[in-house]
Design a protein around this motif. Structure first.
Motif, mmCIF file in Angstrom:
data_model
loop_
_atom_site.group_PDB
_atom_site.id
_atom_site.type_symbol
_atom_site.label_atom_id
_atom_site.label_comp_id
_atom_site.label_asym_id
_atom_site.label_seq_id
_atom_site.Cartn_x
_atom_site.Cartn_y
_atom_site.Cartn_z
ATOM 1 N N ALA B 244 0.963 -1.178 -0.059
ATOM 2 C CA ALA B 244 -0.052 -0.074 0.075
ATOM 3 C C ALA B 244 0.968 1.312 0.166
ATOM 4 O O ALA B 244 0.476 2.277 -0.614
ATOM 5 N N ALA B 278 -3.049 -2.976 -3.267
ATOM 6 C CA ALA B 278 -3.256 -2.352 -2.256
ATOM 7 C C ALA B 278 -4.928 -2.388 -1.615
ATOM 8 O O ALA B 278 -5.033 -2.109 -0.485
ATOM 9 N N GLN B 279 -5.621 -2.708 -2.483
ATOM 10 C CA GLN B 279 -7.095 -2.966 -2.318
ATOM 11 C C GLN B 279 -7.292 -4.353 -1.872
ATOM 12 O O GLN B 279 -8.576 -4.582 -1.532
ATOM 13 N N SER B 284 -2.377 -6.200 0.684
ATOM 14 C CA SER B 284 -2.172 -4.706 1.222
ATOM 15 C C SER B 284 -0.784 -4.496 2.179
ATOM 16 O O SER B 284 -0.080 -3.637 1.832
ATOM 17 N N GLN B 285 -0.798 -5.220 3.181
ATOM 18 C CA GLN B 285 0.073 -4.947 4.289
ATOM 19 C C GLN B 285 1.345 -5.770 3.959
ATOM 20 O O GLN B 285 2.316 -5.455 5.053
ATOM 21 N N GLU D 297 -13.205 -2.973 -5.293
ATOM 22 C CA GLU D 297 -12.445 -3.526 -4.186
ATOM 23 C C GLU D 297 -13.169 -4.459 -3.442
ATOM 24 O O GLU D 297 -12.564 -5.486 -2.950
#
Lengths: 302, 302, 302, 302
Positions: B244, B278-279, B284-285, D297
């Motif tokens: 992200a 990122a979504q 994402s993390q 998303e």
């Protein structure tokens, strides 16, 4: 020493063949270019009328050809190597071609009790001339085959990498060049963006080169004229590795990606960009670093 | 020694502030996180209620904030630095933000007879902890300003690069990270393709690393688990630089590219790919090398 | 009838303003171009020295400006509309700009007890001239505001779409033009590929147009010269919608995508391609269908 | 009426063959699936053990196979059609395959004094069932060949397009589907972006459908659930045209683009995106409109 066959005396092949001669090998050679054959005759080589003549006279044969169809023709066409190939022959193909064609050739040779290695090179014309090429060898999983190939390849290069089974040489070459195409465009975009944002080109290069953006296309072959002296980008992109050749290698990578269902979004986009350059007479024959000029505004205004 | 202001005590900032303390500086600090303020209080720092309290008490101020709006708020918001900033103050902003916001802040400070440098960093949490960060300094074209900033930055990093005028620090950081995003995806595509073509992962990496495909994302931070031990890709992509965050930096690069009309086809595609990651809560993390798993078939099947 | 204000008498705006005059409205106009002001004076319009003069004299104001910064200047700059804007005024902004700027303007007007609609158009210069424009209206969620705007917009266009809250007009316009940019490049790639594969251009177009590949860029505005007569691609790409304008609209789409974290891989690539064209003097001012020539080999060889 | 051969009784082929039976033709059929052969036997068809048996018994043969290698095998493999093909036979190949393979088959048949048309279809399973397919016919440049093929194809479809020389049918099909893949992703990006910007999905679709963003993927097959009732995107993407099949057609387009050196940046990116979907078990077998969910998303968070 026995006679060594050599087929394909182009920009790369001629230098490679001469390096074998320098090491005392006697050669029988074939090419479609009569003029270059005359030169090799003057150097003491035997001239063959057909590839088949080479296979009839020699059991150690190097081929260095421009693309898959040429390889197919030289090996399996009329008057091709397979017509006369002797048992226990070894063909070393240094062409950069479709992996599938390499595998196909290897199978055809096996039926004649002969061996095949795919051994594409990196290092360019300069590497060919100075015998500093890297050979990426597929088919070296049989050690005696690798050792036998090594005898000859080591006289034309300094780094002979055993990549495993047949086709793996092509895989290594294609993968490296896909990464190279991506990073060259990436560096070109980055340098252009940074310069437009107000950075000095050499300063930006030095930051990249000491940070995580570091890559060969930045620290050894930076595409911005003047950042590194003596390389093609600082000589109006003359010499070096042409954009059209990069487009060809990237198309081989895309064929391989399709065949193996490997997603390659950036490799695919890099292919498209070099394809645009390959069809533009201003860029096609220039060094592949010229993609920097393609992306840069002022170049288009000339 | 006079009091140094420090605003933004997050993952990076807390380590950086502690390195100033280690070198004997007395700090006045501000953060929105009460807990971390308590810790710094225990370490002898003065706690400010508002950024304005920092500017009232100190003329040397470091800010380390997550994004452009945070910087605007801390500098120009209610209770912000500008309300109380003293003449001859120096603000050193280590946030990675939009170049335009850096320029805007510098102009606002100049009206208060104060100086501003943008000084974003590379080196990550480990670099922050060990004081081995690289600072890319914009606004150092005035040598006394650079020298004064150097006094403080050199206690938090080992490499302080003078990039020229205000905003150039951001330019350098953004450019490097755009190149990094491109090369990480490129290496991921290349490794995945090569493995599917039959190559051993470590062999392929070693070929790239000694050839023209060489880059930091291949030789130092290879995204294939097990190729290089001890880095996040070999630890299930835990720690490291999150996808992200890479998406954020690539969006800054795209903003800059649009503002300067710089074509960035691969940078743009890299941005899109990290935006997809990122979504996705699976990616994402995780460390940004996880893009390799995104491209690789088996990962999706889990 | 009361005085109507009109600011921005460019290629589009001049036609739109004249259509209001045709319907009997008296106008007070402002532009930076003195020559066009003279023409409107001759047509009976009052000439304003500053936007503020327009707001002082009129409560119904149309603005038609090239980009976000122009809109900000005209509304909130020195001598801008906000200085003199009367309560119960309505500003109708037909500029294609950043959605955020529309929202910002609406908020600023609300503080003056005035209303704002964003009402960007499609239909081009011909639509402006013939009063056949489509207006995409944001801010029409308050019905009286929409009805009041409709009174004026319906004299300049034939299709007035209520898109809901402020900013939605920009959203609709930006989305449509992103799709248009994608499909125009897509059709150009497809036609070029089919022709190279041996298909007749008109036959291929007719197949697409009766199949699932059908789209406006194929059946109404085919970019291959000669496939459809009378449109810019058949007139050497003169007139029409310029490539540089498409690049601008695609950059607005990318800004919106970044702000909303929406992945747009093709929209992003389309933006990059039109950015390349926008910086090339051979393509920049030509109709956006010229991307077909950019992709086609022979065009580059000229 | 003479016996008609039919090879390939899959989802499409079985319906097509039954339509020939409905029109009174007697069939000799071949497939690898014994169960489906039993069904056709029950319907009165003669069952062949090998493709060669079909060619020995019939001079009008339809083939409907999944990919290039299957076609090669059925025509030129052991027990293939060519072993027994009679002079003046006509093979109609409705498979969607590589254009080069079609040309190759045509040449092989010509040596047997037989004719070949490539006649890929659009219209899907529903079109096959209802005999409403469109056939894109290559090899119809010889009018008697086209007329003879028309006799049979017109009983399985309603639109028989003469595309010219051999291979042109494949070209038309591949081009249409490349455009379809691009526009479906484009619409998905656009709808997702617009919805995130605050627009109602149906309103946005209606704006696109009456503006220059209009296309089949928006007005007939909108990928957002609920915008158009009764189509796969409104039925959880069940049925319809699978993502993996789209990936296959896009790979054929890329092969053709590489062979003809046609730049296709969006076609190439569309291929990469469907390749990602094709390897993801959540998306692979769903209708190709599911790319909307891939980009959106919330889908990823499930």
């Amino acid at each position: 020493m026995s006679l060594v066959g050599f087929i394909g005396l182009g920009q790369m092949g001629a230098h490679m063949a001469r390096n074998l001669i320098k090491h005392g090998h006697k050669l029988i050679v074939y090419d479609v270019n009569a003029k270059v054959l005359e030169q090799f005759k003057a150097d003491g080589a035997t001239i063959a009328k057909f590839p088949a003549d080479v296979a009839a006279a020699s059991k150690d044969i190097v081929t260095m050809l421009p693309s898959s169809p040429h390889v197919k023709l030289v090996y399996t066409g009329d008057g091709g190597l397979l017509e006369t190939l002797q048992p226990n022959s070894l063909c070393m193909d240094s062409s950069t071609i479709d992996q599938m064609v390499s595998v196909e050739m290897a199978l055809a040779l096996r039926q004649k009790q002969a061996s095949y290695v795919d051994a594409p090179v990196s290092g360019g014309v300069v590497g060919a001339q100075n015998a500093t090429l890297t050979f990426m060898v597929g088919g070296g999983d049989e050690q005696p085959v690798f050792d036998r190939a090594h005898t000859f390849l080591s006289k034309m290069g300094k780094n002979i990498v055993n990549c495993g089974k047949v086709g793996n040489g092509q895989a290594a070459k294609i993968c490296n060049n896909m990464m190279l195409g991506i990073s060259m465009i990436g560096v070109s975009e980055t340098m252009n963006l940074g310069i437009r944002m107000g950075l000095d080109a050499k300063l930006l290069a030095s930051i990249l080169n000491t940070s995580s953006g570091r890559c060969w296309s930045s620290d050894t072959y930076n595409p911005v004229p003047g950042v590194i002296e003596g390389i093609p980008p600082s000589k109006e992109y003359q010499g070096g590795f042409g954009s059209a050749l990069m487009a060809k290698d990237l198309s081989l990578a895309q064929n391989a990606a399709t065949a193996t269902h490997a997603p390659t979004p950036l490799g695919s986009m890099a292919h498209q960009i070099y394809r645009l350059l390959a069809q533009d007479p201003n860029f096609s024959q220039k060094d592949f670093g010229v993609v920097y000029q393609f992306l840069k505004e002022e170049a288009k205004k000339r």
